[in-house]
Design a protein around this motif. Sequence first.
Motif, PDB file in Angstrom:
ATOM      1  N   ILE A  58      64.679  64.924  64.334  1.00  0.00           N
ATOM      2  CA  ILE A  58      65.874  64.467  65.061  1.00  0.00           C
ATOM      3  C   ILE A  58      65.446  64.218  66.500  1.00  0.00           C
ATOM      4  N   MET A  59      65.225  62.967  66.815  1.00  0.00           N
ATOM      5  CA  MET A  59      64.750  62.635  68.149  1.00  0.00           C
ATOM      6  C   MET A  59      65.923  62.297  69.061  1.00  0.00           C
ATOM      7  N   SER A  60      65.725  62.549  70.344  1.00  0.00           N
ATOM      8  CA  SER A  60      66.764  62.233  71.320  1.00  0.00           C
ATOM      9  C   SER A  60      66.638  60.765  71.692  1.00  0.00           C
ATOM     10  N   GLY A  61      67.578  59.977  71.237  1.00  0.00           N
ATOM     11  CA  GLY A  61      67.560  58.547  71.465  1.00  0.00           C
ATOM     12  C   GLY A  61      68.436  57.889  70.409  1.00  0.00           C
ATOM     13  N   GLU A  62      68.747  56.625  70.631  1.00  0.00           N
ATOM     14  CA  GLU A  62      69.653  55.963  69.698  1.00  0.00           C
ATOM     15  C   GLU A  62      68.923  55.556  68.417  1.00  0.00           C
ATOM     16  N   GLN A 118      75.717  58.366  65.243  1.00  0.00           N
ATOM     17  CA  GLN A 118      77.036  57.808  65.550  1.00  0.00           C
ATOM     18  C   GLN A 118      77.666  56.968  64.449  1.00  0.00           C
ATOM     19  N   LYS A 119      77.077  56.957  63.276  1.00  0.00           N
ATOM     20  CA  LYS A 119      77.668  56.164  62.202  1.00  0.00           C
ATOM     21  C   LYS A 119      78.507  57.086  61.294  1.00  0.00           C
ATOM     22  N   ALA A 120      78.179  57.203  60.020  1.00  0.00           N
ATOM     23  CA  ALA A 120      79.067  57.968  59.148  1.00  0.00           C
ATOM     24  C   ALA A 120      79.011  59.483  59.384  1.00  0.00           C
ATOM     25  N   PHE A 121      78.090  59.928  60.238  1.00  0.00           N
ATOM     26  CA  PHE A 121      78.135  61.338  60.636  1.00  0.00           C
ATOM     27  C   PHE A 121      79.290  61.567  61.625  1.00  0.00           C
ATOM     28  N   SER A 122      79.775  60.459  62.215  1.00  0.00           N
ATOM     29  CA  SER A 122      80.851  60.560  63.213  1.00  0.00           C
ATOM     30  C   SER A 122      80.522  61.548  64.326  1.00  0.00           C
ATOM     31  N   SER A 123      79.303  61.468  64.809  1.00  0.00           N
ATOM     32  CA  SER A 123      78.887  62.284  65.945  1.00  0.00           C
ATOM     33  C   SER A 123      78.658  61.354  67.131  1.00  0.00           C
ATOM     34  N   PRO A 124      78.473  61.909  68.317  1.00  0.00           N
ATOM     35  CA  PRO A 124      78.223  61.025  69.462  1.00  0.00           C
ATOM     36  C   PRO A 124      76.907  60.271  69.309  1.00  0.00           C
ATOM     37  N   PRO A 125      76.825  59.078  69.869  1.00  0.00           N
ATOM     38  CA  PRO A 125      75.549  58.354  69.836  1.00  0.00           C
ATOM     39  C   PRO A 125      74.517  59.099  70.681  1.00  0.00           C
ATOM     40  N   GLY A 126      73.266  59.026  70.282  1.00  0.00           N
ATOM     41  CA  GLY A 126      72.214  59.672  71.069  1.00  0.00           C
ATOM     42  C   GLY A 126      71.129  60.335  70.252  1.00  0.00           C
ATOM     43  N   LEU A 127      71.263  60.297  68.919  1.00  0.00           N
ATOM     44  CA  LEU A 127      70.233  60.929  68.095  1.00  0.00           C
ATOM     45  C   LEU A 127      69.718  59.951  67.037  1.00  0.00           C
ATOM     46  N   ALA A 128      68.406  59.828  66.979  1.00  0.00           N
ATOM     47  CA  ALA A 128      67.746  59.048  65.929  1.00  0.00           C
ATOM     48  C   ALA A 128      67.177  60.042  64.925  1.00  0.00           C
ATOM     49  N   ILE A 129      67.521  59.837  63.660  1.00  0.00           N
ATOM     50  CA  ILE A 129      67.087  60.776  62.627  1.00  0.00           C
ATOM     51  C   ILE A 129      66.098  60.061  61.720  1.00  0.00           C
ATOM     52  N   ILE A 130      64.919  60.665  61.576  1.00  0.00           N
ATOM     53  CA  ILE A 130      63.829  59.978  60.912  1.00  0.00           C
ATOM     54  C   ILE A 130      63.274  60.867  59.804  1.00  0.00           C
ATOM     55  N   ALA A 131      63.442  60.421  58.558  1.00  0.00           N
ATOM     56  CA  ALA A 131      62.904  61.165  57.424  1.00  0.00           C
ATOM     57  C   ALA A 131      61.570  60.534  57.034  1.00  0.00           C
ATOM     58  N   VAL A 132      60.545  61.362  56.924  1.00  0.00           N
ATOM     59  CA  VAL A 132      59.189  60.860  56.699  1.00  0.00           C
ATOM     60  C   VAL A 132      58.583  61.540  55.471  1.00  0.00           C
ATOM     61  N   SER A 133      58.169  60.735  54.498  1.00  0.00           N
ATOM     62  CA  SER A 133      57.605  61.280  53.263  1.00  0.00           C
ATOM     63  C   SER A 133      56.164  61.739  53.474  1.00  0.00           C
ATOM     64  N   LYS A 134      55.658  62.465  52.486  1.00  0.00           N
ATOM     65  CA  LYS A 134      54.276  62.930  52.536  1.00  0.00           C
ATOM     66  C   LYS A 134      53.314  61.740  52.596  1.00  0.00           C
ATOM     67  N   LYS A 135      53.632  60.722  51.803  1.00  0.00           N
ATOM     68  CA  LYS A 135      52.773  59.531  51.792  1.00  0.00           C
ATOM     69  C   LYS A 135      52.779  58.858  53.172  1.00  0.00           C
TER      70      LYS A 135
END
Lengths: 375, 375
Positions: free
Chosen positions: A54-58, A182-199
């Motif tokens: 969860i990075m700080s940024g849009e 800020q989309k369907a989580f309905s939270s304030p804008p400001g967090l980029a969430i990045i899921a990264v697989s093992k590959k």
Amino acid sequence: MTILTPGPTEMNPDVLREMLRSVNPDLDKGFFRVYNETVEMIKKLIKWNGDIYIMSGEGMLGLEVSIANTIREGDRVLSLSNGVFGELFADLAMRYGAKVDTVNSPYDEPFDAQLIKNVENYKAVTFVYVETPSGLINNIESVSERIKGKGSLFIVDAISAVGGLPIDCEALGIDICLMASQKAFSSPPGLAIIAVSKKAKEVIEKNNYKGYYMGIKVWDEYLKQEMFPYTPAANDILALHRSLKEIFREGPESVYRRHLASKEATIEGVKAMGLKLFVKDQAFSAPTVTAVYSPISPEKIINFAWEKLGVMLAGSWGPLKDKVIRIGHMGYTAQKRFVAEGIAALGAALNYNGIPANTVNALKKVNEVFDSYNL
Amino acid sequence: MTILTPGPTEMNPDVLREMLRSVNPDLDKGFFRVYNETVEMIKKLIKWNGDIYIMSGEGMLGLEVSIANTIREGDRVLSLSNGVFGELFADLAMRYGAKVDTVNSPYDEPFDAQLIKNVENYKAVTFVYVETPSGLINNIESVSERIKGKGSLFIVDAISAVGGLPIDCEALGIDICLMASQKAFSSPPGLAIIAVSKKAKEVIEKNNYKGYYMGIKVWDEYLKQEMFPYTPAANDILALHRSLKEIFREGPESVYRRHLASKEATIEGVKAMGLKLFVKDQAFSAPTVTAVYSPISPEKIINFAWEKLGVMLAGSWGPLKDKVIRIGHMGYTAQKRFVAEGIAALGAALNYNGIPANTVNALKKVNEVFDSYNL
């Protein structure tokens, strides 16, 4: 005032109130637990076995993180695109020196998976699940079938999807899944969430990305010491944590059903007012946002709704600018009262601008749909 | 609970409450005004004629923005360093391919400007005004005299300075001044504030930075259309806007005086308890944070204060880890009640750990200092 745009959108007051405290996220071990709990809830939501950052940024930061960390100068990238964000992904890959092949498909129908050939030759394939500017949900299963297991990384922008509809990232063979607060989580804008697989992690390990702020390897070094590489946006994370708790309190299936009802009600409402959906086939209109052709300049509708009624509807951009009006029904706003408010505002704005539109009938349709869902 | 760390720190409840609303910063022209007002207030505060960007991301993002946008592979950079962040700046420049010459000076005294030679040979000089980890304020005037007007860009990390002490960026010849929301602005973490001079803009124009999220040129393209390149962290900006309004309501001179009183009171308080300042000369102890040598493991002090008293004090890192305790007195916490709370907590933690420390006397000193300032 009510914000019915497709993100940021009106927030649950309980989520907003969650931000009402001072916290030092670097030193408070309690905050590290909140961060980890947030990560774990997202993993559960998207069915993920890999890592999540969860990075700080849009949200846009996440798109760039996915490219910057995996792509080297000269790498080949396949960009699957049927919308504004699909094109932006190709642009990002080129910024990082990739040789990008683009496969385009029309904006108003799901991406045609038949167009995908020779996936084996690419280091990464980029794809957008829900194109927010056009309110389109792609048929990700058909695309996934052509991509997964072929060696290239499957990078998916699911920013306007996650939280609003089910997604099984493991089954789809996604390697990097991108989300935003800020989309369907309905939270304030400001967090980029990045899921990264093992590959994807293996590719990142070999890749030579030198930046710090967006560096997955930098994050890993810090996280393993239970630290962050920079002070996280603590208040935004507290809000996101609460949003996720609300999703699991209600139950994801119920949340998704609420989104489907909201989509169907919005569609029936706009149809009853004589408007036409932008996306040709209603089945591919997104559960989180509806785009309709505007009979007059969208600006006139939007300005009236905002200035006279305090209801914010959205226009769009790129080739859709001046063509469509969008109504978000994401997260907290995927409820009858918000859909009804949006339809009523749209009807009033049409009438004010001399366009006949039967708002009463439209609201009846909205109610019928929610009734049929027992909502 | 009270957060007395050197950022993030305890916030003004009015600032927190400012976040309590939903807003779409992309579509609401009212928000664009809030953004611009925020920028204008910062310009006034730091005496700036150039541009200011408020990016969504932590302060560290700003440091990387300053390097990424100005430095090309092979450029020469002079890193002036007498602290953890000074070293980090050199690391960032190297990540972007710069040939970095480093001039080091001891951590516990102001940077020795006599050490600076041949500034003409560098594209940029990096410098940290207040080293948060050591509570040191550098003599920026003496450094500025050697840098300004010599052709290289003067890039200054003023993150733990601005809002807590006067700074005249134009007079100092600063080309890029870096700030962050969570320090003396006492706003939530999540915003990197980047001031860019005309001269720096010319370098950026010629430079070939390809990234999007951190791209100054990308920002310029959007801002001139009254748009943002990505959805800004609206709630954090609302809070920052309010923080700045509070600073100007009180008056910056009064705010700075409050910081000086807080610094002096903290110093007199810790001295009265027999502790020794980390920074040798009190004149160079920062008005925003005080670092003192800990007679025992700082962790013991910090844990007691947090767990038993709900007062969060900080340790430090890098070479100062396990050596010092830090008390922040930034923005909202630069007040007698917070300084007294910090000193009382520190005294109690020392006593609990078997260290004699006269807290009553220390608090008397704190009061004397604030009395002498009529605060």
